[in-house]
Design a protein around this motif. Structure first.
Motif, short mmCIF file in Angstrom:
data_model
loop_
_atom_site.label_atom_id
_atom_site.label_comp_id
_atom_site.label_asym_id
_atom_site.label_seq_id
_atom_site.Cartn_x
_atom_site.Cartn_y
_atom_site.Cartn_z
N SER A 1 8.69 21.55 10.84
CA SER A 1 9.88 22.20 10.32
C SER A 1 11.12 21.36 10.63
O SER A 1 11.12 20.57 11.57
CB SER A 1 10.05 23.59 10.92
N CYS A 2 12.16 21.55 9.86
CA CYS A 2 13.35 20.73 10.05
C CYS A 2 14.62 21.58 10.04
O CYS A 2 15.39 21.54 9.08
CB CYS A 2 13.43 19.65 8.98
N PRO A 3 14.85 22.36 11.10
CA PRO A 3 16.14 23.04 11.20
C PRO A 3 17.29 22.06 11.33
O PRO A 3 18.43 22.37 11.03
CB PRO A 3 15.98 23.90 12.46
N CYS A 4 16.96 20.83 11.79
CA CYS A 4 18.02 19.81 11.89
C CYS A 4 18.65 19.57 10.53
O CYS A 4 19.88 19.47 10.40
CB CYS A 4 17.43 18.50 12.42
N ILE B 1 6.86 12.49 11.87
CA ILE B 1 7.44 11.55 10.92
C ILE B 1 8.15 12.29 9.80
O ILE B 1 9.27 11.94 9.38
CB ILE B 1 6.34 10.63 10.36
N GLY B 2 7.51 13.34 9.28
CA GLY B 2 8.11 14.10 8.18
C GLY B 2 9.44 14.73 8.56
O GLY B 2 10.42 14.68 7.80
N MET B 3 9.48 15.33 9.75
CA MET B 3 10.72 15.96 10.21
C MET B 3 11.83 14.92 10.38
O MET B 3 12.98 15.14 9.99
CB MET B 3 10.48 16.70 11.51
N SER B 4 11.49 13.76 10.94
CA SER B 4 12.49 12.72 11.15
C SER B 4 13.01 12.18 9.83
O SER B 4 14.22 11.98 9.64
CB SER B 4 11.90 11.58 11.99
N VAL B 5 12.10 11.94 8.89
CA VAL B 5 12.51 11.42 7.58
C VAL B 5 13.40 12.43 6.86
O VAL B 5 14.38 12.07 6.20
CB VAL B 5 11.27 11.08 6.74
N PHE C 1 15.49 23.03 2.22
CA PHE C 1 14.72 24.24 1.87
C PHE C 1 13.37 23.85 1.25
O PHE C 1 12.32 24.37 1.63
CB PHE C 1 15.53 25.09 0.91
N PHE C 2 13.41 22.91 0.30
CA PHE C 2 12.17 22.49 -0.36
C PHE C 2 11.19 21.89 0.64
O PHE C 2 9.99 22.20 0.63
CB PHE C 2 12.50 21.47 -1.45
N TYR C 3 11.69 21.03 1.51
CA TYR C 3 10.82 20.38 2.49
C TYR C 3 10.12 21.40 3.38
O TYR C 3 8.91 21.33 3.60
CB TYR C 3 11.64 19.40 3.34
N ASN C 4 10.89 22.35 3.89
CA ASN C 4 10.30 23.33 4.80
C ASN C 4 9.31 24.25 4.09
O ASN C 4 8.28 24.62 4.64
CB ASN C 4 11.40 24.15 5.47
#
Length: 861
Positions: free
Chosen positions: A510-513, A834-838, A812-815
């Motif tokens: 997940s990417c709350p960042c 890697i996915g979250m960082s990208v 939104f799409f990524y998560n």
């Protein structure tokens, strides 16, 4: 950006000339050892031929044949270097013409010595010298032409021999020299003078607190990232055989590799990931689900599960996933930090433009004395040479020059400043010396006002950013629940052995960042881009409001026009041509401070000296004088007509310029000319209106001038809606009426008499030449007269809105895609990292584009 004190300019802005040979010498400082630069040292047996150091009585010198002559050296290093240079064909570098480290020339030294002495005054010592206790002090110096290790060695050796100096460390990479010494034995001027003796012009270097904090933050994050990267690579070396050949490896070897991975992961978790844990702990203490919480849980869960498996010798280990995740996360955060620091308002950069010293002129003798800027007072008279920075706001009292005001106004071209013109602190004198009477100093300067406005804007948080923070908080809470459910489902029904790994992947992927960075990164970048172009945002909501503007209400005087008189027409009524009449009028008005007087003087093409005698001013009527032996009058029609009763009924035959002021010129024979003086449009007015049309913004010209004049100007500008004779309250009602019809209104004015309408509109911009910036109630301030930037601000705001939407949409799409994939076990923990960082990098990189705001706005939706 390095401080001004580190640039080729001295801290007081003076471009001090250097000896060309000294500059060339340091460039090839492989041979820069000689310290005194005299030809006699070349053959002396008491000094080293290369470095010039004296040979002590207890030192046995080395002797070698160099260039066909017997040379003496203090050590084998100097001898080897000299022999190498001669064998390589660089023996000419030891000649007297290009002798390195020769003292700076006498003229440069005379100019620099008063500045050196100023650094020993209490005001500047407190600014540059750091007290270490026990009478010891430390200072950082910035030599102008240090280039290699030999330069650093020479500086260290020379300063180290001074009385009281405990240490001198020169850093070639940063071009800084840190000196520690006993204060009672040495002064700052002595250190600078000593460096000048060997050809290095140096100045104290001050790193601002903001720079120090930024550097510490970058350095700390970079070190943690380096440790994580090294740990990741080493752990992957042990993990790869486990993935590919686990069945063929001896169990004892497998266990050994697990223990090695465990040992390598410990510094990554304890050191590299410590900011993540600290952030998560702060969030939990404040009862707020920040973005660090799921990340910290994922890292700890993966590490402790792997540690237990390693100790027991049974189970899966995820050290590779943990180290990779931490490494890529820190990489993303490092790049985000660089963007954030690059897109700051630039307030500190502006504040550092002020020099440390200035030249004040003594009232009685007119002789200049170099003093710290902190000692300046209003009313002092200072001399600012070409190449120096203005230390305070003031008025030019002698000289003509060109001033670079780009740091304050965004205007790239230097502007002409002459006697009577205002100059501002922080601006660069590009052409000729000026004498300036100080008007405002310190916190009262325009520079300080700009810094205060920028700081005020940074203190606010936009509504969009607040909303994004709240969404990110709810997102993190939901994510923790989903991770817990995923772990239970896998542990009970699917595959207990993979339950922990899948749960960690859900927490990590997940990417709350991205959600939290989407809005503030874009707003910060856009704000920085606009401030560089002279548009200072003073309220947090400004960009959001500008992006939705549908109507703009423009004032005429001071906004679309320059708000000053200019000669727009000359109608000849006598036997003299227009240039001659303009020259006669300018001669009568020369020295006058009235706006009409300035306009006539500026308009005269012929500035030939004319003999003006018996000048008499009749208030409200005009001037009478004897010009070149000819009695003349300049002023109202009736006043001029009194001088020629036979031609008393003088009238104009041409068309009258709307709103123009008529000034007549005549002599005893009758009228000679009629000058029409009126306001003139700003150079960028046409560009502004054309850009607003492309942007689809409706323009309204609302002014307090007469309706006929306003209508004439509206036709000239191509504005359909125009209203005249409107009071400030009427302007406010006009905007309120537009708002009732659903319009989002941008009001533009001078910030004083337009205060009611600026407050009524959803967003407002004040022309900076009007009210003092600290008192302007507008949402943004245009620091120069380039009104074309108003349309550019709207275009940048719309682009910012689009970037924010792109960032939020991507996050939104990524998560939505990544979390289900992780929950089903298709994405492992290292892939998730890697996915979250990208994802974070994409958001920050997209916002970074706003730093390069378009010069000309295009039609945007």
């Amino acid at each position: 950006m390095p401080s001004l004190h580190a640039s080729p300019l001295a801290p007081d802005g003076t471009s001090v000339p250097s000896n060309p040979s000294a500059q060339l010498g340091s460039a090839a400082a492989l041979a820069s050892g000689t310290r005194l630069g005299s030809a006699s040292l070349s053959t002396s047996t008491t000094h080293c031929f290369h470095c010039g150091q004296p040979l002590g009585r207890d030192v046995t010198p080395l002797v070698a044949d160099i260039g066909g002559q017997r040379r003496t050296f203090c050590c084998g290093g100097c001898q080897a270097l000299a022999q190498t240079l001669y064998s390589a064909g660089f023996g000419h570098l030891y000649s007297d013409v290009t002798r390195f480290a020769r003292p700076i020339d006498a003229q440069a030294r005379r100019e620099a010595e008063p500045v050196w002495a100023a650094y020993d005054t209490p005001e500047l010592r407190n600014q540059f010298v750091r007290e270490l206790g026990d009478g010891r002090a430390e200072i950082t110096l910035a030599p102008e032409n240090i280039r290699c290790a030999a330069c650093a060695w020479l500086i260290e050796q020379h300063l180290g021999q001074l009385d009281g100096v405990e240490s001198a460390v020169a850093n070639v990479a940063t071009r800084r020299v840190v000196v520690r010494w006993q204060e009672n034995k040495q002064g700052v001027a002595g250190l600078l003078s000593t460096l000048a003796d060997i050809g290095y012009q140096a100045w104290p270097f001050e790193v601002s607190r903001g720079d120090q904090h930024d550097r510490r933050e970058r350095r700390g994050l970079l070190m943690r990232m380096a440790v994580a990267m090294l740990g990741m690579m080493q752990v992957m070396m042990y993990a790869w055989p486990l993935y590919t050949h686990e069945a063929t490896i001896d169990p004892g070897q497998l266990q050994l590799m697990r223990w090695a991975s465990f040992a390598l992961t410990i510094p990554v978790v304890l050191y590299s990931a410590s900011p993540i844990f600290a952030g998560a702990w702060r969030s939990l203490r404040q009862r707020h689900m920040g973005m660090d919480v799921p990340v910290a849980i994922g890292v700890l869960a993966g590490f402790f599960a792997s540690a237990v498996a390693t100790v027991r010798g049974v189970g899966e280990v995820y050290f590779d996933s943990v180290t990779m995740f931490v490494a890529f996360l820190l990489l993303a955060r490092y790049l985000e930090l660089r963007v954030r620091q690059a897109s700051r308002s630039g307030a500190e950069m502006l504040a550092r433009q002020l020099p440390a010293t200035c030249e004040r002129l003594v009232e009685t003798s007119g002789v200049g004395e170099r003093i710290p800027v902190a000692r300046l007072n209003a009313g002092d008279r200072i001399r600012v040479k070409a190449g120096e920075i203005m230390p305070a706001d003031g008025v030019v009292v002698a000289g003509v020059s060109e001033i670079d005001e780009s740091m304050l106004t965004g205007e790239a071209r230097p502007v002409k400043r002459a006697i009577g013109d205002t100059v501002l602190a922080g601006c660069f004198n590009a052409a000729s010396p000026l004498e300036v009477s100080v008007r405002r100093i310190g916190a009262q300067t325009r520079l300080a006002e700009i810094v205060a406005v920028l700081d005020r804007a940074l203190a606010d948080k936009p509504r969009l950013a607040q909303l994004a923070d709240r969404v990110a908080g709810w997102f993190v809470a939901t994510l923790l629940i989903l991770a817990a459910i995923t772990g239970l489902v896998w542990a009970i029904w699917i595959d207990p052995s993979r339950a922990l790994l899948v749960t960690v992947a859900v927490l990590v992927v997940s990417c709350p960042c991205a959600l939290s960075l989407a809005t503030p990164a874009a707003l910060a970048a856009a704000g920085a881009a606009l401030s560089r172009r002279g548009v200072l945002l003073t309220r947090a909501h400004t960009l959001e409001a500008l992006s939705g503007v549908t109507d703009i209400m423009l004032d005429k005087t001071g906004t679309l026009t320059e708000g000053r008189f200019a000669l727009v027409s000359t109608e000849i009524a006598g036997n003299l041509d227009a240039p001659t009449c303009q020259s006669l009028a300018a001669a009568m008005e020369r020295g006058g401070e009235h706006p009409i007087a300035r306009a006539l003087v500026e308009a005269a093409a012929d500035h030939a000296e004319r003999l003006v005698a018996e000048l008499h001013n009749t208030p409200g009527q005009g001037l009478q004088a004897n010009v070149d032996g000819r009695l003349m009058r300049l002023g109202r029609r009736e006043f001029v007509a009194e001088l020629a009763p036979a031609a008393a009924d003088i009238r104009r035959s041409g068309d009258r310029f709307p709103g123009a002021t008529e000034v007549w010129l005549g002599d005893a024979n009758g009228p000679l000319a009629c000058f029409q003086l009126a306001d003139v449009e700003r150079p960028q007015t046409a560009e502004l209106l054309a850009s607003l049309t492309r942007l689809g913004v409706r323009c309204h010209l609302v002014s307090g001038d007469q309706p006929a004049a306003v209508r004439w100007w509206a036709d000239r500008f191509g504005i359909e809606t125009a209203v005249g004779a409107v009071t400030p309250e009427g302007k406010r009602d006009y905007v309120a009426n537009l708002q009732q019809q659903g319009a989002v209104v941008l009001a533009v004015g001078d910030g004083i008499n337009d205060a009611p309408v600026l407050a009524q509109a959803q967003v407002s911009i004040a022309i900076g030449s009007g009210a003092p910036l600290a008192q302007a109630g507008a949402d943004a301030v245009l620091t120069h007269g380039g009104v074309g930037e108003i349309a550019n601000a709207i275009a940048v705001a719309r682009k910012t809105r689009r970037v924010v939407r792109q960032n939020l949409g991507w996050a939104f799409f990524y998560n939505v895609v990544a979390i289900p994939l992780a929950a089903t076990g298709l994405v492992t923990a290292w892939m998730a990292g890697i996915g979250m960082s990208v994802s974070s990098l994409l958001v920050v990189g997209n916002a970074w584009r706003l730093l390069r705001a378009a010069a000309a706005p295009a039609r945007e939706s």
